[in-house]
Design an enzyme around this catalytic site. Structure first.
Site, PDB file in Angstrom:
ATOM      1  N   GLU A  81      10.265  -1.456 -13.757  1.00 32.53           N
ATOM      2  CA  GLU A  81      11.134  -1.162 -14.897  1.00 32.53           C
ATOM      3  C   GLU A  81      11.047  -2.199 -16.010  1.00 32.53           C
ATOM      4  O   GLU A  81      11.601  -2.009 -17.090  1.00 32.53           O
ATOM      5  CB  GLU A  81      12.578  -1.037 -14.402  1.00 32.53           C
ATOM      6  CG  GLU A  81      12.784   0.208 -13.541  1.00 32.53           C
ATOM      7  CD  GLU A  81      14.191   0.328 -12.984  1.00 32.53           C
ATOM      8  OE1 GLU A  81      14.908  -0.697 -12.948  1.00 32.53           O
ATOM      9  OE2 GLU A  81      14.576   1.442 -12.592  1.00 32.53           O
ATOM     10  N   GLU A 112       4.646  -4.531   8.417  1.00 31.36           N
ATOM     11  CA  GLU A 112       5.484  -5.697   8.142  1.00 31.36           C
ATOM     12  C   GLU A 112       5.269  -6.822   9.145  1.00 31.36           C
ATOM     13  O   GLU A 112       5.698  -7.956   8.922  1.00 31.36           O
ATOM     14  CB  GLU A 112       6.956  -5.311   8.120  1.00 31.36           C
ATOM     15  CG  GLU A 112       7.548  -4.945   9.470  1.00 31.36           C
ATOM     16  CD  GLU A 112       9.052  -4.726   9.360  1.00 31.36           C
ATOM     17  OE1 GLU A 112       9.790  -5.477  10.008  1.00 31.36           O
ATOM     18  OE2 GLU A 112       9.474  -3.802   8.639  1.00 31.36           O
TER      19      GLU A 112
END
Length: 269
Positions: A81, A112
């Site tokens: 953004e 992960e």
């Protein structure tokens, strides 16, 4: 390491399946009210990180977020953004997630747990000492995050850590640790809830304050936003109109001529 894993503690609520819908939502809301208070307590640490970031950004540095699952996705969301909101190139704030872009939409099993992969992902961007790497992990134990931060530190890169377990490996490892104690989740262990909300708030604060500090905001306006659709062009025209005290149609002409709110404001003053 001896610490309490708050993110795995039993919920303050039980027999959830027996509650009516309104009770479920009310109790969730009760828990959510605790989040902003937990974030408020770590503002000094967020301040330290933002100031360190601003100093490095002025030297051409970048901000990297690394995480897995919800935490990784939130980092990518924040990074994605920045260009439309503040007009910076896509390579100044970068979000990396365990498992790569596929993991943005779908879980990538065991990604992960790879201690070495985050540094490989970071090195694809040629990380330097002017950059800052911020690891995000509610548990504070994610190997992908810990490995990335550990290797970054070996190369002289400043590191930050966003976690919901004070005293966790991430909180102890990061140069600047932001450990938000939001308490047990409404659904036990579901860290996409309060933990995720607190991370989103912290990320909003970090990136927004950084953009203000490096001059991407004027007054309270996003003067460097990308004018990529009708809504944003209209917003830009209104910003120019208000900033210069001129009519909407004149502001529109000025904005279209100069291509950005900031340039139009500078030209009209």
């Amino acid at each position: 390491m001896n610490y309490t894993k708050i993110t795995e503690a039993p919920s303050n609520h039980d027999n959830l399946e027996q509650l009516d819908t309104m009770s479920i939502l009310q109790k969730m809301n009760e828990e959510d009210k605790k989040v902003a208070e937990a974030v408020a307590l770590v503002i000094p640490q967020i301040t330290k990180l933002v100031d360190a970031l601003a100093e490095r950004f002025q030297k051409g540095g970048r901000l990297f977020y690394i995480g897995a699952g919800t935490s990784g996705r939130l980092g990518i969301l924040d990074a994605s953004e920045i260009p439309p909101t503040y007009g910076l190139p896509h390579d100044r704030v970068i979000g990396l997630i365990a498992g790569g872009d596929t993991a943005i939409r779908k879980s990538v099993e065991n990604a992960e747990d790879d201690f070495d992969q985050a540094w490989k992902d970071l090195m694809a961007h040629k990380v330097t000492e002017n950059d800052v790497v911020v690891g995000i992990a509610a548990s504070g134990t994610t190997p992908y995050v810990l490995g990335g931060l550990s290797e970054a530190q070996k190369h002289g890169v400043l590191t930050g850590g966003i976690t919901n377990n004070p005293g966790s490996p991430l909180a102890e490892l990061a140069d600047i640790a932001i450990a938000m104690k939001v308490g047990p989740e409404f659904v036990t262990g579901s860290t996409r809830m309060k933990s995720g909300t607190s991370q989103k708030l912290a990320l909003n604060m970090i990136s927004t304050a950084l953009m203000i500090k490096i001059g991407r905001v004027k007054g309270n306006k996003m003067v460097n936003m990308q004018l990529s659709n009708v809504k944003l062009v209209d917003r830009g025209v209104r910003y120019v109109s208000e900033g210069l005290g001129i009519a909407y149609d004149k502001a529109e002409i000025l904005l279209k001529k100069h291509g950005s709110v900031k340039a139009a404001l500078d030209a009209g003053q």
